[in-house]
Design a protein around this motif. Structure first.
Motif, mmCIF file in Angstrom:
data_model
loop_
_atom_site.group_PDB
_atom_site.id
_atom_site.type_symbol
_atom_site.label_atom_id
_atom_site.label_comp_id
_atom_site.label_asym_id
_atom_site.label_seq_id
_atom_site.Cartn_x
_atom_site.Cartn_y
_atom_site.Cartn_z
ATOM 1 N N ILE A 199 0.794 -0.928 0.248
ATOM 2 C CA ILE A 199 0.059 0.006 -0.586
ATOM 3 C C ILE A 199 1.120 1.220 0.296
ATOM 4 O O ILE A 199 0.947 2.346 -0.332
ATOM 5 N N HIS A 200 1.929 1.547 0.177
ATOM 6 C CA HIS A 200 2.827 2.427 0.831
ATOM 7 C C HIS A 200 3.422 3.173 -0.063
ATOM 8 O O HIS A 200 3.722 3.734 -1.325
ATOM 9 N N SER A 201 3.591 1.351 -0.443
ATOM 10 C CA SER A 201 4.760 2.084 -2.209
ATOM 11 C C SER A 201 3.938 1.660 -3.395
ATOM 12 O O SER A 201 4.197 2.985 -3.993
ATOM 13 N N ASP B 184 3.517 5.848 -2.676
ATOM 14 C CA ASP B 184 4.482 6.483 -3.350
ATOM 15 C C ASP B 184 4.238 7.029 -4.395
ATOM 16 O O ASP B 184 5.048 7.816 -4.966
ATOM 17 N N VAL B 185 4.195 6.303 -5.320
ATOM 18 C CA VAL B 185 4.137 6.375 -7.032
ATOM 19 C C VAL B 185 3.041 7.015 -6.677
ATOM 20 O O VAL B 185 3.773 8.177 -8.334
ATOM 21 N N LEU B 186 2.344 6.917 -6.508
ATOM 22 C CA LEU B 186 1.154 8.323 -6.405
ATOM 23 C C LEU B 186 1.269 9.780 -6.087
ATOM 24 O O LEU B 186 0.434 11.162 -6.082
ATOM 25 N N GLY B 187 2.638 9.673 -5.279
ATOM 26 C CA GLY B 187 3.114 11.072 -4.689
ATOM 27 C C GLY B 187 2.265 11.010 -3.344
ATOM 28 O O GLY B 187 1.327 12.367 -2.932
ATOM 29 N N VAL B 188 0.872 10.298 -3.008
ATOM 30 C CA VAL B 188 0.819 9.969 -1.149
ATOM 31 C C VAL B 188 1.284 10.198 -0.998
ATOM 32 O O VAL B 188 1.723 8.840 -0.136
#
Length: 62
Positions: free
Chosen positions: A47-49, A52-56
Protein backbone atom coordinates in the motif's frame (compact mmCIF):
# COMPACT_ATOMS: atom_id res chain seq x y z
CA UNK A 1 -5.90 17.36 -5.62
CA UNK A 2 -6.13 14.44 -3.21
CA UNK A 3 -9.59 13.48 -2.03
CA UNK A 4 -9.41 13.95 1.76
CA UNK A 5 -12.07 11.31 2.46
CA UNK A 6 -10.08 8.77 0.46
CA UNK A 7 -6.90 9.67 2.34
CA UNK A 8 -8.71 9.34 5.67
CA UNK A 9 -10.10 5.96 4.61
CA UNK A 10 -6.62 4.77 3.59
CA UNK A 11 -5.17 5.95 6.90
CA UNK A 12 -7.86 4.01 8.74
CA UNK A 13 -7.27 0.85 6.69
CA UNK A 14 -3.48 1.03 7.06
CA UNK A 15 -3.83 1.69 10.79
CA UNK A 16 -6.01 -1.41 11.18
CA UNK A 17 -3.54 -3.53 9.19
CA UNK A 18 -0.60 -2.25 11.24
CA UNK A 19 -2.51 -2.95 14.46
CA UNK A 20 -3.17 -6.54 13.37
CA UNK A 21 0.50 -6.87 12.42
CA UNK A 22 1.49 -5.80 15.93
CA UNK A 23 -0.87 -8.39 17.37
CA UNK A 24 0.60 -11.05 15.08
CA UNK A 25 4.14 -9.98 16.08
CA UNK A 26 3.24 -10.52 19.73
CA UNK A 27 1.86 -13.98 18.95
CA UNK A 28 4.89 -15.29 17.03
CA UNK A 29 4.68 -18.71 18.65
CA UNK A 30 4.73 -20.82 15.53
CA UNK A 31 5.22 -20.70 11.77
CA UNK A 32 1.60 -19.70 11.17
CA UNK A 33 1.86 -16.65 13.44
CA UNK A 34 5.19 -15.63 11.91
CA UNK A 35 3.68 -15.98 8.42
CA UNK A 36 0.65 -13.96 9.46
CA UNK A 37 2.91 -11.14 10.69
CA UNK A 38 4.89 -11.20 7.44
CA UNK A 39 1.69 -11.07 5.39
CA UNK A 40 0.51 -7.94 7.21
CA UNK A 41 3.94 -6.37 6.71
CA UNK A 42 3.84 -7.13 2.98
CA UNK A 43 0.32 -5.68 2.60
CA UNK A 44 1.36 -2.45 4.38
CA UNK A 45 4.50 -2.23 2.27
CA UNK A 46 2.50 -2.74 -0.93
CA UNK A 47 0.00 0.00 0.00
CA UNK A 48 2.73 2.48 0.96
CA UNK A 49 4.72 1.69 -2.22
CA UNK A 50 1.72 2.25 -4.49
CA UNK A 51 0.85 5.48 -2.71
CA UNK A 52 4.46 6.69 -3.04
CA UNK A 53 4.25 6.16 -6.80
CA UNK A 54 1.12 8.30 -6.81
CA UNK A 55 2.81 10.94 -4.66
CA UNK A 56 0.51 10.34 -1.69
CA UNK A 57 2.00 10.15 1.79
CA UNK A 58 -0.34 9.20 4.62
CA UNK A 59 2.12 10.62 7.14
CA UNK A 60 1.68 14.12 5.68
CA UNK A 61 -2.04 13.97 6.32
CA UNK A 62 -1.96 13.48 10.10
Amino acid sequence: MTNEMAVEALKWIVHDIEERKSEADAEKKDDFSAGRSLAYYEVCDMIHSRLDVLGVSLENHE
